[in-house]
Design a protein around this motif. Structure first.
Motif: not given
Length: 444
Positions: A185-206
């Protein structure tokens, strides 16, 4: 690495067992863990397991373990930290003026089935014993999923082991395997979330809990940068945006082999473990070097910006320079710090690329090497300027120089020395200011 003096023969120890052992724990130890950590570490685990009855009320000394295992004390300690790093042991120490007492809390090993459900351990085992033997063991064992005041001094996995002989260093140390899930829960996945968001890929599914854990493990195992993990994730996504874990692991392994000249993954001991609290540097410059060795470039930028998030543009510049020039993270940290100080806190891409190519050719590997190299280059540049200035004076007219002009030159020389002293004082003040920023950031 020298382990002599880490523990003493007269130091006492108690043994505890945290959880009940699985029925097939011996199979796990000999066939799954032993190829990774060696026979001495497994022998120590089994000896401690049988020592519980003798340490119920009275501590035993480490001299006892030396006799049981027929090993010198430094080998006993080496085996102990391997058990800690792989998740089979937690160590606590209690110190007083009379004695030092360790409590060894044995952790239950995975059952064979549980072992093969852990992505990191299975990947390590695969690379250690080969595909044929691995497939035999995997087929044989079921793959069904199994669902005080003392100070902990347990060594972590990344402190003790590395999975290859690195060409680049600086991967952050992770927690023990048991605590890994708690840190997700403390690990920063913001970089991955931004990448998925830019490609319109559902974050919660990945980025499910299981996938986050797998991504973190592969990132540490193969020493991958964030952009390389992004590439592997995109490669392994199905049309329904479901992460195929096997394809993701294969993609990470292929990237590792490509950037490490087809080098195989092997679990080896680190020659330079991360310093403990007792080994922390004393001088301000040593403290700065320590911080630059252990912090990530992203965290450094944020600390220098009083905690503000590093911009995407700055991170892109750093990522491109690191990958194109092959600079280790500690060297990159020194480069960032140097460029910001030299260019009024602006991260100039052209300037940083010019210096990075020079430092890459110099094959700098540590923050200390980079700092010393930067100082020497600056001194050499200043000396060259001074030499050119002197030559220009000598090449000018040989007319008689009046006394007032000579006095003026003497005054300039004195002023130059004063400026040099001011530069040294300024450098020390910069070091102290940066350390204060780290302290404030860490307190937050």
């Amino acid at each position: 690495m020298n382990y002599i003096g880490k523990i003493l023969p007269v130091d006492g120890y108690f043994v505890e067992l945290k959880n009940d052992l699985p029925t097939e724990y011996n199979l796990s130890l000999t066939h799954l863990y032993q190829p990774l950590i060696g026979i001495h570490a497994i022998s120590l685990f089994q000896t401690l397991l049988n020592e519980r009855m003798f340490t119920a009320n009275t501590p035993q000394t480490h001299h006892t373990l030396m006799n049981y295992l027929n090993l010198p004390l430094d080998e006993v300690y080496r085996s102990r930290i391997k058990l800690e790093a792989i998740g089979l042991l937690k160590t606590y120490v209690s110190q007083s003026s009379q004695a030092t007492i360790y409590t060894y809390q044995l952790q239950s090993p995975f059952s064979p089935a549980g072992f093969f459900n852990d992505a990191m351990l299975t990947q390590l085992l695969y690379h250690h014993i080969g595909e044929e033997k691995f497939s035999l063991l995997e087929k044989h064992f079921s793959k069904k999923k199994d669902r005080q005041t003392d100070v902990e001094v347990t060594a972590t996995f990344n402190e003790v082991f590395q999975t290859f002989t690195p060409t680049m260093e600086g991967a952050p140390a992770n927690q023990s395997l048991e605590e890994e899930a708690q840190q997700m829960t403390q690990l920063d996945f913001s970089w991955m979330e931004n990448m998925l968001r830019q490609r319109m890929i559902p974050i919660n599914r990945v980025l499910t809990k299981e996938n986050r854990r797998l991504i973190m493990q592969m990132m540490n195992l193969y020493d991958l940068a964030s952009f390389e993990v992004e590439k592997s994730v995109l490669w392994a996504l199905s049309e329904d945006n479901i992460l195929n874990q096997d394809e993701f692991k294969s993609a990470c392994h292929d990237l590792f082999k490509t950037k490490n000249n087809q080098q195989s993954v092997r679990l080896t001991e680190k020659q330079n473990r991360k310093k403990t609290m007792r080994d922390r540097p004393l001088t301000k410059e040593e403290q700065l070097i320590y911080e630059l060795e252990t912090i990530s470039p992203k965290q450094l930028l944020e600390d220098l910006s009083n905690g503000k998030q590093a911009s995407e543009q700055d991170m892109k510049v750093i990522r491109e320079v690191m990958t194109s020039q092959g600079l280790p993270a500690p060297v990159m940290n020194v480069l960032i710090h140097y460029v910001l100080l030299q260019s009024n806190m602006k991260l100039s891409k052209a300037y940083i690329e010019t210096i990075a190519s020079h430092w890459s050719r110099a094959n700098l590997q540590t923050a200390k090497d980079a700092m010393e190299f930067a100082k020497k280059e600056k001194e050499r540049y200043q000396g060259k300027q001074k030499s050119n200035k002197n030559n220009s004076y000598r090449n000018k007219s040989t007319e008689v120089i009046p006394d007032w002009f000579k006095d003026r030159n003497k005054k300039k020389s004195t002023e130059a020395e004063d400026i040099e002293d001011v530069d040294k004082q300024k450098e020390q003040e910069e070091i102290e200011a940066l350390l204060r920023q780290y302290s404030v950031s860490n307190e937050k």
